[in-house]
Design a protein around this motif. Structure first.
Motif, short mmCIF file in Angstrom:
data_model
loop_
_atom_site.label_atom_id
_atom_site.label_comp_id
_atom_site.label_asym_id
_atom_site.label_seq_id
_atom_site.Cartn_x
_atom_site.Cartn_y
_atom_site.Cartn_z
N LEU A 49 0.83 -1.20 0.00
CA LEU A 49 0.00 0.00 0.00
C LEU A 49 0.86 1.26 0.00
O LEU A 49 0.49 2.27 -0.62
CB LEU A 49 -0.95 0.01 1.20
N CYS A 52 1.86 2.53 -3.49
CA CYS A 52 0.81 3.00 -4.38
C CYS A 52 0.69 4.52 -4.29
O CYS A 52 0.93 5.11 -3.25
CB CYS A 52 -0.52 2.34 -4.03
N PRO A 55 -5.21 5.50 -2.85
CA PRO A 55 -6.04 4.34 -2.51
C PRO A 55 -6.20 3.39 -3.71
O PRO A 55 -6.34 3.84 -4.85
CB PRO A 55 -7.37 4.97 -2.11
N SER A 100 -6.11 2.18 1.65
CA SER A 100 -4.90 2.99 1.77
C SER A 100 -4.40 2.91 3.21
O SER A 100 -5.12 2.47 4.11
CB SER A 100 -5.17 4.44 1.38
#
Length: 154
Positions: A49, A52, A55, A100
């Motif tokens: 996560l 990234c 989200p 997220s």
């Protein structure tokens, strides 16, 4: 006397060696005192996560971690309960959610990640010289790129 080994045999021997090395390294890294109450698999989710840009959908997370979908769903539930991950409604599809890191989750990931990076460096760097580390990275990236190409063809 020259013995010819088939490419199939070489590929299978290399695969077995890769899996064995992975198992040995994971056990050694998991045993290190860096995890601060988070399992190595939970850290993998937090790390994924953290990479990234924002989200992501649960399906995107699933593509990047080595857990079954049900196991990942249960883990995300636990990480949400602990305040490390948050679910938000998908702005494009109100029926879907996005995942997220929370601020706490990002802080924990960075703190654990720093200690984990030191452990990886000690563990892998103790065995391989810089040229071998570059070769290993190149080979692994080449193998991982197959997945990207396969996803694009589907």
């Amino acid at each position: 006397m020259l013995i010819m080994v088939s490419k199939s045999r070489l590929a299978n021997d290399a695969w077995e060696a890769l899996l064995t090395a992975h198992a040995v390294l994971i056990k050694e890294l998991d045993a290190q005192d860096v995890w601060d109450g988070i399992s190595m698999r939970e850290y993998d989710v937090l790390y994924t996560l953290s990479k990234c840009g924002g989200p992501i959908r649960p399906s995107e997370l699933h593509r990047n971690v080595l857990l079954s979908q049900p196991a990942l769903s249960r883990m995300v539930d636990r990480l949400v309960e602990r305040g490390l991950v948050e679910r938000t409604k998908d702005a494009q599809d109100g029926r879907s959610v996005r995942l997220s890191l929370t601020d706490l989750g990002a802080d924990r990931q960075r703190a654990i990640g720093g200690r984990h990076a030191v452990g990886v460096s000690r563990t892998v760097g103790a065995t391989l010289d810089p040229d071998e580390l570059r070769q290993l990275e190149s080979i692994c990236r080449k193998l991982a790129a197959r997945n990207t190409h396969d996803d694009q063809r589907q």
